[in-house]
Scaffold this active site. Sequence first.
Site, short mmCIF file in Angstrom:
data_model
loop_
_atom_site.label_atom_id
_atom_site.label_comp_id
_atom_site.label_asym_id
_atom_site.label_seq_id
_atom_site.Cartn_x
_atom_site.Cartn_y
_atom_site.Cartn_z
N SER A 1 24.10 35.25 32.63
CA SER A 1 23.96 36.65 33.05
C SER A 1 22.48 37.00 32.99
O SER A 1 21.72 36.35 32.25
CB SER A 1 24.74 37.55 32.09
OG SER A 1 24.37 38.90 32.26
N TYR B 1 27.26 40.21 23.38
CA TYR B 1 27.41 39.68 24.74
C TYR B 1 26.11 39.02 25.21
O TYR B 1 26.11 37.88 25.69
CB TYR B 1 27.80 40.80 25.70
CG TYR B 1 27.90 40.33 27.14
CD1 TYR B 1 28.95 39.52 27.54
CD2 TYR B 1 26.94 40.68 28.09
CE1 TYR B 1 29.05 39.06 28.85
CE2 TYR B 1 27.02 40.23 29.40
CZ TYR B 1 28.08 39.42 29.77
OH TYR B 1 28.16 38.96 31.07
N1 LIG Z 1 30.37 41.64 36.54
C1 LIG Z 1 29.14 41.59 36.05
O1 LIG Z 1 28.38 42.58 36.16
C2 LIG Z 1 28.63 40.31 35.44
C3 LIG Z 1 27.24 40.12 35.35
C4 LIG Z 1 26.75 38.94 34.78
C5 LIG Z 1 27.63 37.97 34.33
N2 LIG Z 1 28.99 38.19 34.43
C6 LIG Z 1 29.86 37.12 33.93
O2 LIG Z 1 30.66 36.67 35.00
C7 LIG Z 1 31.86 36.08 34.50
C8 LIG Z 1 33.05 36.61 35.28
O3 LIG Z 1 33.19 38.00 35.02
P1 LIG Z 1 33.62 39.05 36.15
O4 LIG Z 1 32.44 39.91 36.39
O5 LIG Z 1 34.26 38.40 37.29
O6 LIG Z 1 34.63 39.93 35.27
P2 LIG Z 1 36.21 40.08 35.32
O7 LIG Z 1 36.63 40.58 36.68
O8 LIG Z 1 36.56 40.91 34.14
O9 LIG Z 1 36.76 38.59 35.15
C9 LIG Z 1 36.82 37.95 33.91
C10 LIG Z 1 37.81 36.81 34.00
O10 LIG Z 1 37.87 36.17 32.71
C11 LIG Z 1 39.25 36.01 32.37
N3 LIG Z 1 39.44 36.03 30.94
C12 LIG Z 1 39.11 37.03 30.06
N4 LIG Z 1 39.50 36.70 28.81
C13 LIG Z 1 40.09 35.47 28.90
C14 LIG Z 1 40.70 34.60 27.96
N5 LIG Z 1 40.79 34.94 26.66
N6 LIG Z 1 41.20 33.42 28.40
C15 LIG Z 1 41.13 33.08 29.70
N7 LIG Z 1 40.56 33.86 30.64
C16 LIG Z 1 40.05 35.04 30.25
C17 LIG Z 1 39.94 37.19 33.02
O11 LIG Z 1 41.31 36.89 33.25
P3 LIG Z 1 42.56 37.39 32.38
O12 LIG Z 1 42.25 38.78 31.89
O13 LIG Z 1 43.69 37.32 33.36
O14 LIG Z 1 42.68 36.37 31.28
C18 LIG Z 1 39.20 37.28 34.35
O15 LIG Z 1 39.78 36.41 35.28
C19 LIG Z 1 31.88 36.41 33.01
O16 LIG Z 1 31.44 35.28 32.28
C20 LIG Z 1 30.86 37.54 32.88
O17 LIG Z 1 30.29 37.58 31.59
C21 LIG Z 1 29.48 39.33 34.98
#
Ligand SMILES: NC(=O)c1ccc[n+]([C@@H]2O[C@H](COP(=O)([O-])OP(=O)(O)OC[C@H]3O[C@@H](n4cnc5c(N)ncnc54)[C@H](OP(=O)(O)O)[C@@H]3O)[C@@H](O)[C@H]2O)c1
Length: 263
Positions: A144, A157
């Site tokens: 990130s 985080y």
């Molecule tokens: N969105 C942003 O602004 C942003 C920016 C930088 C980095 N990121 C990173 O990008 C990645 C994806 O995030 P996203 O933005 O797509 O958010 P998101 O829509 O909340 O997706 C997160 C995913 O992780 C899964 N997850 C959460 N807890 C879990 C667990 N205990 N076991 C297995 N799966 C789990 C969730 O599925 P379930 O709830 O169905 O398990 C969901 O599919 C993350 O690593 C996040 O830190 C996001």
Amino acid sequence: MTRDLTGKTALITGASSGIGSEFAIALAARGANVVLVARRKDRLDALASEIRDHARVNVVVVRHDLSAANAAAELEGNLRSTRTQIDILINNAGFGTLSRFVNENRYRVRDEIALNVSALVDLTAAFLPGMIARDFGIVVNIASTASFQPVPGMAVYAATKAFVRSFTEAVWGEIESPNVRVFALSPGATESEFFDVAGGKASGTVAPARDVVTTMMRQIDSRRSRPSIIVGSRNRIMAWFSSRLPTAMVVRVAAKMFLPPVK
Ligand SMILES: NC(=O)c1ccc[n+]([C@@H]2O[C@H](COP(=O)([O-])OP(=O)(O)OC[C@H]3O[C@@H](n4cnc5c(N)ncnc54)[C@H](OP(=O)(O)O)[C@@H]3O)[C@@H](O)[C@H]2O)c1
């Protein structure tokens, strides 16, 4: 150059929403079989049928909580028992918490570290050796822009993401085959469920999740292998400044952006 991914198998963690869903769609569109992992099976099943409607690939759904102890080893064992070989690993599952550290729930902190750090390292350890032995593989570890500076209001985080980036860049430096590639991908604020789960709102520009994946797919196809990919020119400039300005100044600016008011 477009890398041929036809018939390869990609494991995508956190495929039930946001960036993970988009990775699954993009990789299947390139002919890769996909293994979709997350906790919400209904979401994974819906994505699986969407993918099957558009691509002639195998889709496997695995409901799995990756923050549980031994979660990665169990997933590895499950895939081994079905003789599923993983050629592409997208370590994407992760979550954050918008809160002052002293107000954070300790069990949530434990799960955040277990998912963002331990499961990611364990899955890399499980599948990277096979990729090296077969002389083909891609590992994308999602860091990130929060990895480039400490973030008051998201202390745990940001620290987990700094770990992910440092770990991945170091492993990149250990790989000697040009056909095995390891990347740390750092998106900035992205449209997904991330901020709902974190308990807050994104500040500034928010990129579509598809753009994050498009950026990464371009790097996968590139002849040049780079350890660290930052999504978006504005984020690249911010990261450059964050790593060069005095820490106190950078942390104060981050606090203005993310620190919730005292309750
Ligand atoms: N969105 C942003 O602004 C942003 C920016 C930088 C980095 N990121 C990173 O990008 C990645 C994806 O995030 P996203 O933005 O797509 O958010 P998101 O829509 O909340 O997706 C997160 C995913 O992780 C899964 N997850 C959460 N807890 C879990 C667990 N205990 N076991 C297995 N799966 C789990 C969730 O599925 P379930 O709830 O169905 O398990 C969901 O599919 C993350 O690593 C996040 O830190 C996001």
